[in-house]
Design a protein around this motif. Structure first.
Motif, mmCIF file in Angstrom:
data_model
loop_
_atom_site.group_PDB
_atom_site.id
_atom_site.type_symbol
_atom_site.label_atom_id
_atom_site.label_comp_id
_atom_site.label_asym_id
_atom_site.label_seq_id
_atom_site.Cartn_x
_atom_site.Cartn_y
_atom_site.Cartn_z
ATOM 1 N N ASN A 1 0.821 -1.209 0.000
ATOM 2 C CA ASN A 1 0.000 0.000 0.000
ATOM 3 C C ASN A 1 0.854 1.257 0.000
ATOM 4 O OD1 ASN A 1 -2.601 -0.960 -0.151
ATOM 5 N ND2 ASN A 1 -2.666 -1.421 2.058
ATOM 6 N N ASN A 2 2.158 1.076 -0.127
ATOM 7 C CA ASN A 2 3.035 2.245 -0.116
ATOM 8 C C ASN A 2 3.257 2.750 -1.529
ATOM 9 O OD1 ASN A 2 3.312 1.703 2.636
ATOM 10 N ND2 ASN A 2 4.971 0.258 2.206
ATOM 11 N N ALA A 3 3.861 3.936 -1.615
ATOM 12 C CA ALA A 3 4.133 4.501 -2.937
ATOM 13 C C ALA A 3 5.633 4.768 -3.040
ATOM 14 C CB ALA A 3 3.364 5.789 -3.110
ATOM 15 N N ILE A 4 6.098 4.978 -4.233
ATOM 16 C CA ILE A 4 7.511 5.303 -4.425
ATOM 17 C C ILE A 4 7.592 6.580 -5.243
ATOM 18 C CG2 ILE A 4 7.670 3.716 -6.438
ATOM 19 C CD1 ILE A 4 10.653 3.355 -5.601
ATOM 20 N N VAL A 5 8.541 7.435 -4.917
ATOM 21 C CA VAL A 5 8.735 8.662 -5.680
ATOM 22 C C VAL A 5 9.523 8.273 -6.934
ATOM 23 C CG1 VAL A 5 9.673 10.997 -5.647
ATOM 24 C CG2 VAL A 5 8.802 9.988 -3.524
ATOM 25 N N VAL A 6 8.901 8.397 -8.078
ATOM 26 C CA VAL A 6 9.593 7.974 -9.305
ATOM 27 C C VAL A 6 10.210 9.158 -10.057
ATOM 28 C CG1 VAL A 6 8.228 5.851 -9.569
ATOM 29 C CG2 VAL A 6 7.472 7.982 -10.685
ATOM 30 N N ALA A 7 9.736 10.375 -9.768
ATOM 31 C CA ALA A 7 10.327 11.537 -10.421
ATOM 32 C C ALA A 7 10.173 12.749 -9.526
ATOM 33 C CB ALA A 7 9.643 11.796 -11.759
ATOM 34 N N GLU A 8 11.103 13.697 -9.611
ATOM 35 C CA GLU A 8 10.966 14.935 -8.833
ATOM 36 C C GLU A 8 11.632 16.084 -9.574
ATOM 37 O OE1 GLU A 8 13.117 15.385 -5.138
ATOM 38 O OE2 GLU A 8 14.694 14.026 -5.837
ATOM 39 N N ALA A 9 11.181 17.284 -9.302
ATOM 40 C CA ALA A 9 11.813 18.456 -9.888
ATOM 41 C C ALA A 9 11.643 19.629 -8.949
ATOM 42 C CB ALA A 9 11.163 18.783 -11.229
ATOM 43 N N ALA A 10 12.677 20.467 -8.881
ATOM 44 C CA ALA A 10 12.617 21.689 -8.081
ATOM 45 C C ALA A 10 12.695 22.863 -9.044
ATOM 46 C CB ALA A 10 13.792 21.716 -7.110
ATOM 47 N N PRO A 11 12.158 24.026 -8.673
ATOM 48 C CA PRO A 11 12.221 25.150 -9.590
ATOM 49 C C PRO A 11 13.684 25.530 -9.909
ATOM 50 C CG PRO A 11 11.217 25.793 -7.483
ATOM 51 C CD PRO A 11 11.465 24.331 -7.425
ATOM 52 N N THR A 12 13.939 25.929 -11.107
ATOM 53 C CA THR A 12 15.327 26.254 -11.478
ATOM 54 C C THR A 12 15.802 27.538 -10.808
ATOM 55 O OG1 THR A 12 14.370 27.145 -13.510
ATOM 56 C CG2 THR A 12 15.526 25.041 -13.711
ATOM 57 N N SER A 13 14.841 28.311 -10.274
ATOM 58 C CA SER A 13 15.220 29.530 -9.540
ATOM 59 C C SER A 13 16.063 29.176 -8.321
ATOM 60 C CB SER A 13 13.960 30.276 -9.101
ATOM 61 O OG SER A 13 13.255 29.478 -8.169
ATOM 62 N N GLY A 14 16.045 27.891 -7.938
ATOM 63 C CA GLY A 14 16.848 27.467 -6.795
ATOM 64 C C GLY A 14 16.063 27.438 -5.493
ATOM 65 N N LYS A 15 14.793 27.956 -5.550
ATOM 66 C CA LYS A 15 13.965 27.959 -4.335
ATOM 67 C C LYS A 15 13.417 26.543 -4.120
ATOM 68 C CE LYS A 15 9.972 30.133 -2.983
ATOM 69 N NZ LYS A 15 8.862 30.974 -3.378
ATOM 70 N N THR A 16 14.022 25.799 -3.206
ATOM 71 C CA THR A 16 13.552 24.415 -3.052
ATOM 72 C C THR A 16 13.290 24.089 -1.587
ATOM 73 O OG1 THR A 16 14.129 22.115 -3.401
ATOM 74 C CG2 THR A 16 15.964 23.598 -3.004
ATOM 75 N N LEU A 17 12.404 23.163 -1.379
ATOM 76 C CA LEU A 17 12.083 22.729 -0.014
ATOM 77 C C LEU A 17 13.099 21.721 0.477
ATOM 78 C CD1 LEU A 17 8.255 22.013 -0.151
ATOM 79 C CD2 LEU A 17 9.359 23.757 1.209
ATOM 80 N N TYR A 18 13.577 20.924 -0.483
ATOM 81 C CA TYR A 18 14.435 19.800 -0.087
ATOM 82 C C TYR A 18 15.768 19.869 -0.804
ATOM 83 C CZ TYR A 18 9.705 18.287 0.947
ATOM 84 O OH TYR A 18 8.428 18.242 1.392
ATOM 85 N N HIS A 19 16.800 19.547 -0.058
ATOM 86 C CA HIS A 19 18.105 19.541 -0.693
ATOM 87 C C HIS A 19 18.590 18.130 -0.992
ATOM 88 C CE1 HIS A 19 18.471 23.825 -0.570
ATOM 89 N NE2 HIS A 19 17.948 23.783 0.655
ATOM 90 N N ASP A 20 18.011 17.154 -0.301
ATOM 91 C CA ASP A 20 18.365 15.761 -0.605
ATOM 92 C C ASP A 20 17.364 15.230 -1.617
ATOM 93 O OD1 ASP A 20 20.390 15.804 1.252
ATOM 94 O OD2 ASP A 20 18.994 15.341 2.899
ATOM 95 N N PRO A 21 17.844 14.377 -2.551
ATOM 96 C CA PRO A 21 16.898 13.843 -3.543
ATOM 97 C C PRO A 21 15.841 12.962 -2.899
ATOM 98 C CG PRO A 21 19.039 12.769 -3.721
ATOM 99 C CD PRO A 21 19.198 13.891 -2.749
ATOM 100 N N TYR A 22 14.639 13.043 -3.464
ATOM 101 C CA TYR A 22 13.509 12.271 -2.957
ATOM 102 C C TYR A 22 13.265 11.051 -3.845
ATOM 103 C CZ TYR A 22 10.473 13.587 0.945
ATOM 104 O OH TYR A 22 9.918 13.727 2.162
#
Ligand SMILES: Nc1ncnc2c1ncn2[C@@H]1O[C@H](COP(=O)(O)OP(=O)(O)OP(=O)(O)O)[C@@H](O)[C@H]1O
Ligand SMILES: [Mg+2]
Length: 476
Positions: free
Chosen positions: A53-74
């Motif tokens: 019943n779990n999910a996996i993160v298969v893709a992610e993207a952060a804005p190129t402006s550099g404003k991101t919530l996470y610094h480690d890949p998800y």
């Protein structure tokens, strides 16, 4: 590896999606950078892990402006339903969820939107998730209902406007705020007067609290969040309260509240001293009365005219009856110093009279019936004298030419008054009753001292003395 390829790889490894579905996911993944840039947010694609019943993160993207919530890949991370319920809700229902407050698996509070990715058959094959920071929301939403309260409390307590008195200024308690390094940062007016009066420190602010209030040192060492203790310093008794002040699990300061309880403790002491003094006085009164009794006894033994002898004996008994009141008060160790149980008192008086009786040829049975009734010592003295006279009369007059007799002293506490009776089964009162001092004393004491009534009834069966007097504050 670019987003769509990695997504395809992860989908093939971890999900049960068909190739067509995976292609669809890859198409979305290819646009992910664009979506992140457009929405100025982090975006993810989650797919269900096969067989769970779990999910996996298969893709992610952060804005190129550099404003991101996470610094480690998800990407590649397993997402559990307990942490992100709205993602799974969207997955199951196929509904969009917009701007939901969520705490992510990594413990971040975010604004989260979820849109299901569907295949051509309309089945949900993955979730597109957008996560944005919400620092303003975080603070303002939490504080909205309270936002005016801290300001009001602050104003009320510390009164920033100079011309109005604040609560801390009118408090009698000494209010002392210290910071984490134990430096005084605030004292209210009463605390200021206290430290200047006792420790001659005019400006406590900025000084170490242990310099300003030396007695507080042992309390500062205690590791508890709340300490309440009573302390004695020269010429003061203080109730000391210490409360730790926290901010994000760290002690940022302490509040010290002192209450001067010197007056209270001094009054308590005074009371103890007073009650000791009162007991001492009772002792002296009792001893003096017993000395008077001894003198009378001595006089009687030394030989007096027969007619005076009876009178002297009566007086002796009266004095001893009053002394009985003090004996009872003094025997009452821990109780109220001024309470006398009149049943025990009457027993004491009765026994004393029987012992000193000149009519030892008559065998007299004494009965005392009734509940404990407590009276103050002033009333008790009156009762002792009344009972003395009445029992004395029965002993003296009731059993003439009889081998035995019975005297019953009864007590009854009624709604508004107390009923006291002294009854004997003697000869009754002769028609031509002598007028003497005894019954006059009885009447006078009952009417004046007890505000009560006296009645004497007589028949061949004996004599009954009935006394009623009102219950007031003196009676317990
Ligand atoms: N219980 C009683 N039985 C019989 N006669 C009584 C009783 N009580 C009182 N009397 C009578 O009432 C009289 C008056 O009593 P009172 O106590 O006033 O005087 P007393 O006892 O004679 O003298 P005193 O009490 O002054 O020593 C008594 O002399 C007695 O005749
Ligand atoms: Mg008498």
């Amino acid at each position: 590896m670019i987003n769509c390829q990695l997504a395809g790889l992860l989908c093939r490894q971890h999900t049960s999606l068909t190739e067509t579905d995976i292609e669809k996911i890859e198409q979305v993944a290819a646009q992910l950078e664009l979506i992140a840039d457009l929405s100025e947010a982090n975006v993810f694609i989650d797919c269900q892990v096969k067989g769970t019943n779990n999910a996996i993160v298969v893709a992610e993207a952060a804005p190129t402006s550099g404003k991101t919530l996470y610094h480690d890949p998800y990407v590649g991370t397993i997402v559990y339903e307990v942490f992100e319920p709205s993602v799974f809700f969207s997955y199951r229902t196929g509904k969009n969820i917009l701007f939901n407050r969520a705490v992510t698996q990594r413990g971040k509070l975010v604004k989260q939107s979820v849109a299901p990715i569907k295949n051509d058959e309309g089945q949900v094959i993955g979730m597109l998730i957008k996560e944005e920071d919400m620092p303003e929301m975080k603070a303002s939403e939490k504080m909205r209902p309270l936002s005016s309260a801290p300001e009001m409390l602050w104003e009320l307590f510390f009164g920033l406007s100079q011309d109005r008195p604040s609560v801390s200024d009118i408090m009698r308690e000494y209010f002392i705020l210290i910071d984490a390094s134990h430096q005084v940062v605030y004292v209210n007016s009463s605390a200021r007067s206290f430290v200047s009066e006792v420790y001659h420190i005019l400006e406590p602010e900025g000084k170490m609290v242990t310099d300003v209030l030396p007695f507080i040192a042992p309390i500062m060492e205690l590791n508890q969040d709340l300490v309440i203790q009573e302390m004695k310093i020269p010429s003061h008794f203080l109730e000391v309260k210490k409360v730790n002040i926290y901010q994000d699990d760290e002690i940022t300061g302490m509040l010290i509240l002192l209450r001067d309880i010197t007056d209270l403790r001094m009054k308590e002491r005074e009371l103890v001293v007073k009650s000791v003094a009162i007991r001492e006085i009772h002792h002296r009164v009792k001893n003096n009365l017993q000395t008077v009794a001894s003198l009378l006894r001595l006089q009687i033994r030394n030989g007096v005219a027969e007619e005076s002898r009876g009178h002297l004996t009566d007086s002796l008994n009266r004095v001893l009856s009053i002394a009985s009141v003090y004996e009872i008060i003094l025997a009452n160790e821990q109780g109220d110093d001024d309470e006398v149980d009149i049943v025990s008192l009457s027993k004491k008086v009765g026994n004393m009279l029987l012992q000193h009786s000149e009519h030892s040829d008559v065998s007299i049975q004494m009965n005392y019936i009734g509940d404990t009734i407590l009276l103050d010592s002033k009333k008790a003295v009156s009762i002792a004298l009344v009972v003395n006279e009445l029992i004395q009369n029965s002993i003296k007059h009731a059993f003439i030419n009889r081998p035995s007799g019975e005297i019953t002293v009864g007590f009854e506490k009624r709604q508004d008054d107390i009923l006291l009776s002294v009854t004997d089964n003697g000869v009754g009162i002769k028609k031509e009753m002598n007028h003497s001092l005894g019954l006059d004393i009885v009447k006078m004491l009952i009417e004046h001292d007890l505000a009560g009534e006296y009645d004497i009834q007589s028949s061949q069966l004996g004599t009954k003395n009935i006394i009623t007097f009102p219950i007031d504050q003196g009676v317990v």
